[in-house]
Design a protein around this motif. Structure first.
Motif, PDB file in Angstrom:
ATOM      1  N   MET A   1       0.838  -1.190   0.000  1.00 54.34           N
ATOM      2  CA  MET A   1       0.000   0.000   0.000  1.00 54.34           C
ATOM      3  C   MET A   1       0.879   1.248   0.000  1.00 54.34           C
ATOM      4  O   MET A   1       1.885   1.313   0.699  1.00 54.34           O
ATOM      5  CB  MET A   1      -0.921   0.007   1.234  1.00 54.34           C
ATOM      6  N   ILE A  32      -2.402   7.073  -1.221  1.00 54.66           N
ATOM      7  CA  ILE A  32      -3.699   7.460  -0.666  1.00 54.66           C
ATOM      8  C   ILE A  32      -3.484   8.614   0.309  1.00 54.66           C
ATOM      9  O   ILE A  32      -2.704   8.503   1.254  1.00 54.66           O
ATOM     10  CB  ILE A  32      -4.352   6.272   0.068  1.00 54.66           C
ATOM     11  N   CYS A  47     -12.254   7.588   6.724  1.00 57.00           N
ATOM     12  CA  CYS A  47     -11.943   7.513   5.294  1.00 57.00           C
ATOM     13  C   CYS A  47     -13.225   7.717   4.498  1.00 57.00           C
ATOM     14  O   CYS A  47     -14.276   7.161   4.845  1.00 57.00           O
ATOM     15  CB  CYS A  47     -11.332   6.155   4.966  1.00 57.00           C
ATOM     16  N   LYS A  49     -14.128   7.276   0.618  1.00 56.72           N
ATOM     17  CA  LYS A  49     -13.630   6.753  -0.649  1.00 56.72           C
ATOM     18  C   LYS A  49     -12.123   6.569  -0.570  1.00 56.72           C
ATOM     19  O   LYS A  49     -11.647   5.684   0.107  1.00 56.72           O
ATOM     20  CB  LYS A  49     -14.072   7.640  -1.805  1.00 56.72           C
ATOM     21  N   ASP A  50     -11.352   7.417  -1.188  1.00 59.20           N
ATOM     22  CA  ASP A  50      -9.914   7.175  -1.247  1.00 59.20           C
ATOM     23  C   ASP A  50      -9.095   8.278  -0.586  1.00 59.20           C
ATOM     24  O   ASP A  50      -7.971   8.561  -1.003  1.00 59.20           O
ATOM     25  CB  ASP A  50      -9.465   7.004  -2.705  1.00 59.20           C
ATOM     26  N   SER A  51      -9.633   8.905   0.439  1.00 57.67           N
ATOM     27  CA  SER A  51      -8.846   9.871   1.207  1.00 57.67           C
ATOM     28  C   SER A  51      -9.202   9.715   2.677  1.00 57.67           C
ATOM     29  O   SER A  51     -10.343   9.390   3.019  1.00 57.67           O
ATOM     30  CB  SER A  51      -9.113  11.305   0.734  1.00 57.67           C
ATOM     31  N   PHE A  73      -9.212  -0.112   6.568  1.00 56.53           N
ATOM     32  CA  PHE A  73      -9.138   0.094   5.120  1.00 56.53           C
ATOM     33  C   PHE A  73      -8.957  -1.237   4.378  1.00 56.53           C
ATOM     34  O   PHE A  73      -9.276  -1.319   3.190  1.00 56.53           O
ATOM     35  CB  PHE A  73      -7.988   1.048   4.783  1.00 56.53           C
ATOM     36  N   ASN A  77     -13.555   1.148   2.268  1.00 60.54           N
ATOM     37  CA  ASN A  77     -12.910   2.447   2.056  1.00 60.54           C
ATOM     38  C   ASN A  77     -13.769   3.616   2.513  1.00 60.54           C
ATOM     39  O   ASN A  77     -13.530   4.758   2.128  1.00 60.54           O
ATOM     40  CB  ASN A  77     -12.509   2.615   0.590  1.00 60.54           C
ATOM     41  N   GLN A  78     -14.769   3.316   3.344  1.00 62.27           N
ATOM     42  CA  GLN A  78     -15.583   4.379   3.918  1.00 62.27           C
ATOM     43  C   GLN A  78     -15.906   4.005   5.368  1.00 62.27           C
ATOM     44  O   GLN A  78     -16.597   3.030   5.632  1.00 62.27           O
ATOM     45  CB  GLN A  78     -16.875   4.568   3.116  1.00 62.27           C
TER      46      GLN A  78
END
Length: 627
Positions: A1, A32, A47, A49-51, A73, A77-78
């Motif tokens: 990752m 990320i 989190c 989505k992707d941040s 994660f 992703n949320q």
């Protein structure tokens, strides 16, 4: 990752690098994005989505939150996780004073696991295993730490938000330090310093300087527990009988004064005050009466550490925490991860006592707790087998109530270990015949491993119990566990082999005795043929234990365990020799097997706190090694 951190990162950079290497994570510009925010209040890992976002107050909270973020994660992703720290400090004491002294790399490994768990204090308990230049015999050949080694550990800990606190002794528990001639003048009894002597305080001052110099922390644990013979040795000869309350208080004041001149903030174990205020000398006496004038004369700038690894009743802990508060300062609570039960951890007792104690601490508003991992009588149990206990402390530290599901998942993420497999090590001592959770601290795996097959001092204690079958089944469980815990293969390889050895050795002494009593020479012949096989199995166990030891511990101290294994191997060969003598008619009496077997009824502890039935020398012989 790949991850890219931004935001409030000052002071976190080196710690982040350490944890990223631990978890095989790379920091890249296109990784990320995780925004880091330092603010008061609960820690948070979120989190969308992707941040991601991590919020933290103390440095240690960041590393726990980072672990929570990465763990979550992996599945989605949320998410948004928030935790309220329950304690200001929460951590571990590791015994480095019996015979196992953890290497610097071993300490680094422990610190990384602690950071992900969110534990923020560590004490390496050193009676004489640190260097004091003015006293070259202090810690001689005992694996003592150099100042540079301790400085390196302290810096590593600081990167991760963990405070290393020196932890020494300044009254009792100094048998190994005081056995040399240099200490003859300052020795009251074999393990206690001579109070009221100027040379004693010159010695203590050097200990305080050497112990504190490598660390940034100004806190120091100065011990003072279990001084059972205080004032009853050389002190008695020179001063006559004096009230031990008075000796203790006067000594404590002088040591605290020395600490203050070095700008140190001391803490001590509290038991001696409670023992001296109890008619029975019992630390945990609910009727203890510590005189008001004694409490008023105690130094006001000392923290008292209430250690208790024994009670399963939450109300008992609450009562004793209140008694400690009467001293005028907030107590620190020290519980136990039972790595000193014998050769395997006692997780039954660890879990029951920890849950009761830490629930009590939360209700009584205690802000500082830590878990002890002692190594009594040989340090036969590797401290990393206690990691599941540390995870339990950590989860109590971030939740009002602990979720078993979250506990197991966190343990797997923080350590790479399987919770159920680590806790299964409890089965070495919670055997048939032992009460649930092993609250009475039975230690069959220890005495079955070390006891002599011809003397069988514990054979009557286990007769009729299906221990061969128990350990054979446990070996199968651990074989599978070894495959699930690749990060801890050395631990599970050792314990799998131990289960195999015990499945064969547990009842072989009983069988030898029965065959002899029944005059069954054919059976004796068959049993004799098993002895070389058992000897090879024990030697394989020794080598696995040695490999595990040297992966994390200094070489000094292994000689004690090596000699114990050598004792089994030699005695198994002698058993074979003696059976041959009997079968060949070379002797007309087989005296070892003639003796009627009695139940081993030695107490768990002898007078003055010395180990009884849990001690190696009480297991292998009815005689004595020296005396």
């Amino acid at each position: 990752m790949n991850i890219h951190f931004s935001g409030d990162l000052q002071g976190l950079e080196q710690g982040i690098e350490i944890i990223c290497r631990e978890l095989d994570i790379k920091q890249t510009e296109d990784g990320i994005p995780i925004t880091v925010e330092q603010m008061t209040g609960p820690l948070m890992a979120a989190c969308k989505k992707d941040s991601g976002v991590i919020r933290y107050q103390e440095k240690i909270h960041f590393f726990r939150a980072l672990g929570l973020w990465l763990q979550e994660f992996e599945e989605r992703n949320q998410f948004e996780i928030s935790e309220e720290p329950q304690f200001k400090t929460n951590g571990v004491l590791v015994d480095c004073s019996r015979n196992a002294v953890m290497t610097v790399d071993g300490i680094y490994t422990l610190l990384r696991k602690m950071a992900l768990m969110g534990l923020n204090i560590v004490m390496m308990y050193t009676e004489d295993t640190f260097t004091v230049e003015k006293y070259p015999y202090f810690g001689y050949m005992r694996g003592r730490y150099t100042e540079k080694e301790l400085q390196a550990c302290d810096e590593y800990a600081q990167h991760l938000g963990i405070e290393m606190i020196p932890c020494i002794q300044t009254l009792a528990h100094l048998t190994e330090a005081l056995k040399w001639n240099y200490a003859s003048k300052i020795r009251d009894t074999a393990d206690i310093l001579l109070a009221d002597l100027d040379e004693t305080y010159e010695f203590i001052e050097e200990l305080l300087k050497a112990a504190s110099r490598p660390f940034k922390s100004k806190r120091i644990h100065i011990g003072m527990d279990e001084a059972h013979q205080l004032g009853l040795g050389k002190y008695l000869e020179e001063h006559g009988y004096q009230k031990r309350f008075d000796i203790m208080n006067k000594h404590l004041h002088r040591v605290v004064s020395l600490a203050e001149t070095l700008d140190l903030k001391p803490m001590i174990w509290s038991d001696m005050y409670f023992r001296l205020g109890s008619k029975s000398g019992n630390y945990y006496d609910l009727n203890v009466d510590i005189p008001e004038d004694v409490i008023e004369s105690m130094p006001g700038n000392v923290q008292f550490v209430y250690w208790d690894y024994y009670h399963s009743d939450e109300e008992f802990y609450r009562t004793f925490l209140k008694k400690h508060k009467e001293f005028g300062s907030e107590p620190i609570f020290a519980g136990g991860v039972w790595t000193w039960n014998g050769i395997a951890p006692n997780y039954g007792k660890t879990i029951v006592t920890t849950n009761a104690a830490l629930e009590a601490c939360k209700k009584e508003g205690i802000t500082e707790v830590f878990a002890t991992m002692w190594g009594d009588n040989g340090a036969e149990t590797h401290p990393f087998t206690g990691l599941a206990g540390l995870q339990l402390y950590a989860e109590h530290g971030y939740a009002s109530e602990v979720s078993q599901e979250k506990l197991a998942k966190r343990f797997n993420f923080c350590t790479g270990g399987n919770w159920d497999d680590f806790v299964a090590l409890n089965e070495f001592d919670e055997t048939p015949g032992v009460s649930k959770d092993n609250l009475h601290e039975s230690n069959p795996s220890k005495f079955l491993l070390w006891q002599d097959v011809l003397l069988g001092l514990y054979d009557e204690n286990i007769r009729s119990l299906p221990l061969r079958e128990h350990y054979a089944n446990l070996a199968l469980v651990l074989e599978r566990a070894k495959d699930r815990n690749t990060s801890w293969s050395a631990i599970f390889s050792f314990y799998t082999q131990l289960a195999h050895v015990l499945s064969m050795k547990a009842d072989i002494g009983i069988k030898l005795k029965d065959a002899f009593d029944q005059n069954d020479n054919h059976r004796l012949t068959d049993l004799k043929m098993e002895l070389p096989i058992l000897r090879d199995m024990v030697d394989d166990l020794r080598k696995l234990h040695r490999s595990l030891w040297f992966s994390t511990m200094k070489p000094f101290g292994w000689e004690i365990i090596d000699i114990r294994y050598g004792g089994i191997l030699s005695r198994l060969e002698t058993a074979e020799y003696r059976i041959d003598q009997w079968l060949n008619g070379e002797i007309d009496r087989f005296e070892e097997l003639e003796v009627e077997r009695l139940y081993h009824d030695a107490p768990w502890k002898m007078p003055e706190g010395a180990l009884g039935r849990n001690s190696y020398h009480r297991i292998v012989t009815a005689g004595t090694f020296s005396g």
